[in-house]
Design an enzyme around this catalytic site. Structure first.
Site, PDB file in Angstrom:
ATOM      1  N   TYR A   1       0.658  -1.148   0.094  1.00  0.00           N
ATOM      2  CA  TYR A   1       0.020   0.085  -0.021  1.00  0.00           C
ATOM      3  C   TYR A   1       1.014   1.303   0.134  1.00  0.00           C
ATOM      4  CZ  TYR A   1      -3.291  -3.533   1.742  1.00  0.00           C
ATOM      5  OH  TYR A   1      -4.043  -4.467   1.878  1.00  0.00           O
TER       6      TYR A   1
ATOM      7  N   TYR B   1     -14.438  -4.615   3.429  1.00  0.00           N
ATOM      8  CA  TYR B   1     -12.971  -5.107   2.903  1.00  0.00           C
ATOM      9  C   TYR B   1     -13.024  -6.661   3.120  1.00  0.00           C
ATOM     10  CZ  TYR B   1      -8.053  -5.825   2.413  1.00  0.00           C
ATOM     11  OH  TYR B   1      -7.187  -6.231   2.048  1.00  0.00           O
TER      12      TYR B   1
ATOM     13  N   ASP C   1     -17.049 -12.792   7.398  1.00  0.00           N
ATOM     14  CA  ASP C   1     -15.450 -12.876   7.339  1.00  0.00           C
ATOM     15  C   ASP C   1     -14.840 -12.190   8.684  1.00  0.00           C
ATOM     16  OD1 ASP C   1     -12.950 -12.119   6.878  1.00  0.00           O
ATOM     17  OD2 ASP C   1     -13.203 -10.663   5.201  1.00  0.00           O
TER      18      ASP C   1
ATOM     19  N   LYS D   1      -5.222 -13.982  10.552  1.00  0.00           N
ATOM     20  CA  LYS D   1      -4.550 -12.850  11.704  1.00  0.00           C
ATOM     21  C   LYS D   1      -4.314 -13.477  12.914  1.00  0.00           C
ATOM     22  CE  LYS D   1      -6.597  -8.649   9.474  1.00  0.00           C
ATOM     23  NZ  LYS D   1      -5.239  -8.058   8.695  1.00  0.00           N
TER      24      LYS D   1
HETATM   25  N1  PLP Z   1     -10.908 -10.042   5.492  1.00  0.00           N
HETATM   26  C1  PLP Z   1     -10.852  -8.901   6.455  1.00  0.00           C
HETATM   27  C2  PLP Z   1     -11.986  -8.774   7.059  1.00  0.00           C
HETATM   28  C3  PLP Z   1      -9.529  -8.258   6.529  1.00  0.00           C
HETATM   29  O1  PLP Z   1      -9.552  -7.270   7.572  1.00  0.00           O
HETATM   30  C4  PLP Z   1      -8.609  -8.884   5.914  1.00  0.00           C
HETATM   31  C5  PLP Z   1      -7.093  -7.879   5.896  1.00  0.00           C
HETATM   32  O2  PLP Z   1      -6.989  -7.089   6.758  1.00  0.00           O
HETATM   33  C6  PLP Z   1      -8.455  -9.729   4.977  1.00  0.00           C
HETATM   34  C7  PLP Z   1      -9.735 -10.253   4.676  1.00  0.00           C
HETATM   35  C8  PLP Z   1      -7.447  -9.855   4.222  1.00  0.00           C
HETATM   36  O3  PLP Z   1      -6.569 -11.031   4.950  1.00  0.00           O
HETATM   37  P1  PLP Z   1      -5.134 -11.029   4.407  1.00  0.00           P
HETATM   38  O4  PLP Z   1      -4.555  -9.568   4.603  1.00  0.00           O
HETATM   39  O5  PLP Z   1      -4.184 -11.823   5.643  1.00  0.00           O
HETATM   40  O6  PLP Z   1      -5.048 -11.425   3.232  1.00  0.00           O
END
Ligand code: PLP
Length: 428
Positions: free
Chosen positions: A25, A153, A246, A275
């Site tokens: 980014y 996101y 998610d 995470k």
């Molecule tokens: N889903 C959510 C809600 C997220 O906050 C993130 C990353 O910040 C992702 C998916 C993507 O995860 P990664 O960065 O491990 O690919």
């Protein structure tokens, strides 16, 4: 000799930071030198120049037990000695079996079968493939649209971009890669909504509804109530489509319960985790499906199997770290710690609404966000936080903390005080 022309070997490593690494980014042309890190311990990040920062990020929500927790370290070291990696295609091992069993136990509802991958984005990508193929295997081939939410996101890979509201303006650039799905506002907890209308008009074309439960993270740390989440689940259920939660960011205690869905009594059909799954120790992600979704892939035909399998799926080292992390959730009072962080954030951040330039303060569990007037001060604020001895990385116009759940009150106060001082300095 000018600094830039000296051979790499003669320049200290922090000065070579921008030579070959492509940072996330970042506009690489004018990117500020990244902060060189020598080590981490607990809630502290040690810099190469000897300074120490209190960590306000848990490295993008991952290091929930702080860094280098001895229990996770020991589990990974032990695993490294016997089985660091083996393919899961046609083979298996104890750490991955144990981890899948424990996820089946701990996740809400009937979630029981896990496909392991290496990042949150891929966990979501698998969830999208799973949902589409679930319907396809049943002969409902027209269900090819996902409904997602504004400001949502779900990751940076192609499928994820297609369902991320945050990518809306960028999607045309990836036309053909990131398929355009439907993005609607989150519905109110009761009453009519666009989601309800769309599902009523054509739910038979909808493969699933995807949501970040309780906190929309990268889209601006926006918080919604359990009632809203329950309503989304209810509408998806009534329409007979799949609900994908998610919880890549919210999972493992961040919102005050092990999974955010629990607060709304919601049991999704598919759950995405990453995470904090390994306590932030290494890359691992999980897509957990209900028995019903899993059963949808049973058949006589090979083509009805889920065709997904990254090289490092179920990696034993990561599985050992994840099992050790789950031990800590069982043995240590992480939910009480998240509740205490929420109280303290409430006490120490709410007064910031009085500062010039502050538009809103939002707190949910161990996440505190201050929305300021515009993103113009972001880079300067990032540098100022380091001067204040803390690691906080504003996201656009949102200055937020998601500290390790084990942070001590004094360290948390250092974070909140720095937020107050840096925001006051920027807008005062
Ligand atoms: N889903 C959510 C809600 C997220 O906050 C993130 C990353 O910040 C992702 C998916 C993507 O995860 P990664 O960065 O491990 O690919």
């Amino acid at each position: 000799m000018p600094e830039a022309r000296r051979p790499a070997a003669e320049r200290p490593w922090p000065e070579r930071a921008l030579d070959h690494v492509w940072y996330p980014y970042a506009q690489m042309r004018d990117m500020a030198l990244p902060v060189p890190v020598a080590g981490v311990a607990g809630c502290r990040i040690q810099l190469a120049d000897g300074r120490e920062l209190v960590d306000g990020t848990a490295s993008w929500w991952s290091a929930c037990h702080g860094y280098r927790h001895p229990h996770i370290m020991a589990a990974v070291h032990d695993q490294l000695d016997v089985l660091p990696h083996v393919m899961l295609g046609g083979m298996t091992h104890q750490p991955v079996i144990r981890l899948a069993e424990r996820l089946a136990e701990k996740t809400p509802g009937d979630l029981a079968h896990t496909m392991f991958t290496d990042s949150g984005s891929v966990a979501v990508e698998v969830a999208l493939k799973m949902a589409r193929q679930f319907w396809d295997n049943r002969g409902e081939t027209g269900r090819d649209i996902f409904i997602a939410f504004e400001h949502g996101y779900h990751g940076d890979t192609a499928g994820c971009m297609g369902v991320s509201g945050t990518y809306r303006d960028l999607r045309p650039r990836f036309a053909g890669l990131a398929h355009e799905h439907m993005t609607v506002p989150l519905p109110p907890a009761s009453g009519p909504s666009e989601l309800e209308r769309i599902l009523a008009e054509g739910a038979d074309g909808v493969a699933g509804v995807i949501i970040e439960p309780l906190i929309q993270g990268a889209g601006g740390m926006r918080v919604h109530s359990p009632g809203v989440l329950a309503r989304v689940a209810e509408l998806a259920r009534e329409a007979g489509t799949l609900l994908i939660a998610d919880e890549v960011a919210t999972g493992f205690g961040r919102t005050g319960s092990l999974f955010a869905c629990e607060q709304a009594g919601v049991a999704p059909d598919i759950l995405c985790l990453s995470k904090a799954l390994t306590g932030g120790t290494m890359a691992m992600a999980a897509t957990v499906a209900t028995r019903q979704v899993f059963a949808g892939f049973f058949g006589d035909d090979e083509a009805s199997a889920l065709m997904h399998g990254p090289t490092f799926t179920g990696n034993p080292l990561a599985a050992a770290a994840a099992n050790a992390s789950l031990d800590l959730f069982e043995r240590e009072p992480r939910m009480d710690q998240a509740a205490a962080i929420e109280d303290q954030l409430d006490r120490e951040l709410s007064p910031l609404t009085e500062l010039p330039g502050v538009l809103d303060v939002r707190i949910k569990g161990a996440m505190g966000a201050v929305q300021v007037a515009g993103a113009g001060h972001r880079d300067r604020m990032r540098r100022r936080f380091v001067d204040h001895g803390v690691w906080i990385r504003p996201l656009g116009d949102v200055v937020y903390v998601t500290p390790p759940l084990v942070i001590e009150p004094e360290d948390l106060s250092r974070l909140t005080h720095a937020m107050g001082r840096v925001i006051a300095g920027a807008f005062g």
